[in-house]
Design a protein around this motif. Structure first.
Motif, PDB file in Angstrom:
ATOM      1  N   UNK A   1      13.237 -10.941  46.566  1.00 31.28           N
ATOM      2  CA  UNK A   1      12.570 -12.653  46.417  1.00 31.28           C
ATOM      3  C   UNK A   1      12.290 -12.843  44.772  1.00 31.28           C
ATOM      4  N   UNK A   2      13.088 -13.786  44.492  1.00 33.35           N
ATOM      5  CA  UNK A   2      12.734 -14.299  42.925  1.00 33.35           C
ATOM      6  C   UNK A   2      11.718 -14.847  42.667  1.00 33.35           C
ATOM      7  N   UNK A   3      10.805 -14.719  41.839  1.00 41.90           N
ATOM      8  CA  UNK A   3       9.634 -15.572  41.565  1.00 41.90           C
ATOM      9  C   UNK A   3      10.265 -16.755  41.037  1.00 41.90           C
ATOM     10  N   UNK A   4       9.404 -18.152  41.338  1.00 44.09           N
ATOM     11  CA  UNK A   4       7.910 -17.883  41.695  1.00 44.09           C
ATOM     12  C   UNK A   4       7.825 -18.551  43.123  1.00 44.09           C
ATOM     13  N   UNK A   5       8.964 -18.638  43.924  1.00 42.77           N
ATOM     14  CA  UNK A   5       8.984 -19.358  45.133  1.00 42.77           C
ATOM     15  C   UNK A   5       8.567 -18.342  46.410  1.00 42.77           C
ATOM     16  N   UNK A   6       7.654 -18.909  47.221  1.00 42.81           N
ATOM     17  CA  UNK A   6       7.444 -18.286  48.515  1.00 42.81           C
ATOM     18  C   UNK A   6       8.743 -18.694  49.449  1.00 42.81           C
ATOM     19  N   UNK A   7       9.263 -17.583  49.894  1.00 43.13           N
ATOM     20  CA  UNK A   7      10.527 -17.949  50.701  1.00 43.13           C
ATOM     21  C   UNK A   7      10.377 -17.824  52.285  1.00 43.13           C
ATOM     22  N   UNK A   8      11.025 -18.721  53.063  1.00 41.69           N
ATOM     23  CA  UNK A   8      11.032 -18.695  54.373  1.00 41.69           C
ATOM     24  C   UNK A   8      12.353 -18.845  54.762  1.00 41.69           C
ATOM     25  N   UNK A   9      12.673 -17.402  55.497  1.00 41.08           N
ATOM     26  CA  UNK A   9      13.962 -17.293  55.630  1.00 41.08           C
ATOM     27  C   UNK A   9      14.286 -17.087  57.404  1.00 41.08           C
ATOM     28  N   UNK A  10      15.234 -18.119  57.652  1.00 39.48           N
ATOM     29  CA  UNK A  10      15.557 -17.834  59.128  1.00 39.48           C
ATOM     30  C   UNK A  10      15.842 -16.503  59.362  1.00 39.48           C
ATOM     31  N   UNK A  11      15.624 -16.027  60.667  1.00 41.59           N
ATOM     32  CA  UNK A  11      15.646 -14.926  61.384  1.00 41.59           C
ATOM     33  C   UNK A  11      16.251 -14.836  62.837  1.00 41.59           C
ATOM     34  N   UNK A  12      17.178 -13.928  63.204  1.00 45.34           N
ATOM     35  CA  UNK A  12      17.155 -13.646  64.673  1.00 45.34           C
ATOM     36  C   UNK A  12      16.033 -12.434  64.888  1.00 45.34           C
ATOM     37  N   UNK A  13      15.784 -12.183  66.129  1.00 48.19           N
ATOM     38  CA  UNK A  13      15.117 -11.028  66.409  1.00 48.19           C
ATOM     39  C   UNK A  13      15.451 -10.447  67.518  1.00 48.19           C
TER      40      UNK A  13
END
Length: 396
Positions: free
Chosen positions: A333-345
């Motif tokens: 994860x590259x600063x400064x952003x919080x990342x919300x990543x789509x995932x399958x489970x």
């Protein structure tokens, strides 16, 4: 611009008083209880046979052997019978009131019946196969607490105590609003420069999971129309959920119009991806709460789950859901952003694992159908490793 954690807390700091209403029992499904539910009598209300068989007095078995004479029959729904001779027994059916002076039930599989006489063939324990009065709950016991989501199990409990109507938390009046000249109705054939409206239909269908039927608006990129329609929407609704019009384009009028209409901006723009242009505010007099999401499909969908649903949970005075999952791939994860990543489970060795979904940015609507949720990764210098446990926001 503020961090995701700061934005999230500011959203929670502006809950809505939802009030309450009384609805029929079946209409309360998936609503939130606004009253405590108490037992109106003992549960079970009588000593109940849990097997088909015969009811006996255990002391007779101990002192006089295994042979009993059938004195009568006790069926479910019939008033309690009385054993007149302790050497006798009653045939009983599952759910029947155990006859008076009987304290043990032996199921048919463990007896032989011949000429009205019963022989017990198996070892017997005193009190077996009886569900004793009040052994589940006593009259007056608290069965369900207010603030609990009503599922089919709660429906069954309330039906048992005679709750034909139920007091539940109120539902906010919500309007979903799509903005943009490029949008056309689902049943229309879009021109090359147009797209069908999908964002707010996605959100409207998600709201149905919370028993909320929302109204909807489509606003063209016309400042006068936007101001006129938003003014009415602010008056008529508790919550506005908007998609589009909050970035830096020449036709992104929402922030300016909100200010004109007296809406207090709480924040605009968050150090996150997707959904960085997210705008949040409240009208100080009308108390209308406004969530204005960026127009890209993944941004709208993510922000709905990241902010609106926790806000709704908080307004209902319920604890927030906290879920975690293991990573099946390393992620930087590259600063400064919080990342919300789509995932399958998937489940492996009894644990849930998340695999990032291959997608083409926040405009890739089709990627939402491949994902089970988002993982939340805060910016940091070191890489997130395989097997690391991270926050998970479920979307299906």
């Amino acid at each position: 611009m503020i961090t995701f954690k700061e934005a999230f807390q500011k959203v929670l700091d502006h809950p809505l008083d939802l009030g309450s209403e009384v609805v029929s029992l079946m209409d309360s499904l998936n609503r939130i209880l606004a009253e405590d539910i108490y037992a109106d009598r003992d549960f079970p209300p009588f000593d109940r046979a849990t097997k088909d068989g015969v009811a006996i007095q255990y002391s007779t078995l101990v002192n006089n052997g295994h042979l009993f004479t059938i004195e009568g029959e006790a069926a479910a729904g019939v008033v309690q019978q009385v054993l007149t001779d302790k050497k006798n027994c009653f045939e009983v059916m599952t759910g029947a009131v155990v006859p008076e002076k009987c304290d043990t039930v032996v199921m048919y599989e463990h007896i032989t019946i011949d000429g009205g006489k019963v022989t017990i063939n198996e070892k017997v324990t005193k009190g077996q196969n009886i569900h004793y009065q009040g052994s589940d709950e006593k009259a007056g016991a608290l069965l369900l607490s207010k603030g609990k989501k009503i599922t089919p199990a709660e429906i069954g409990v309330m039906a048992t105590v005679g709750k034909a109507t139920v007091k539940v938390m109120g539902i906010p009046k919500i309007c979903t609003i799509a903005t943009g000249n490029e949008l056309v109705a689902v049943n229309e054939t879009p021109k090359p420069h147009q797209i069908r409206k999908s964002n707010m239909l996605t959100i409207e269908s998600a709201l149905l999971n919370s028993k909320i039927n929302a109204s909807s608006l489509h606003l063209l990129d016309d400042k006068i129309e936007i101001e006129r329609e938003l003014e009415k929407a602010l008056i008529e609704n508790d919550v506005l959920l908007l998609s589009g019009g909050v970035s830096k384009g020449k036709f992104d009028f929402i922030p300016e119009v909100m200010e004109t209409l007296g809406v207090e901006k709480v924040f605009h723009r968050v150090l996150q991806r997707p959904g960085k242009p997210f705008w949040f505010g409240i009208h100080p007099e009308l108390k209308t709460v406004i969530f204005s999401f960026p127009g890209n499909p993944v941004s709208t969908f993510a922000n709905y789950h990241l902010y609106f649903l926790p806000w709704l949970q908080n307004s209902r005075q319920l604890p927030l859901d906290n879920s975690y999952i293991k990573l099946s791939a390393a992620i930087k994860i590259i600063q400064p952003l919080t990342r919300f990543i789509q995932v399958s489970t998937e489940v492996k060795e009894g644990m849930f694992w998340a695999t990032p979904v291959v997608e083409n940015g926040s405009g890739d609507l089709t990627s939402l159908a491949k994902a089970d949720g988002f993982i939340c990764l805060e910016p940091r210098t070191e890489e997130y490793e395989v097997g690391e446990v991270v926050p998970f926001i479920k979307t299906r």
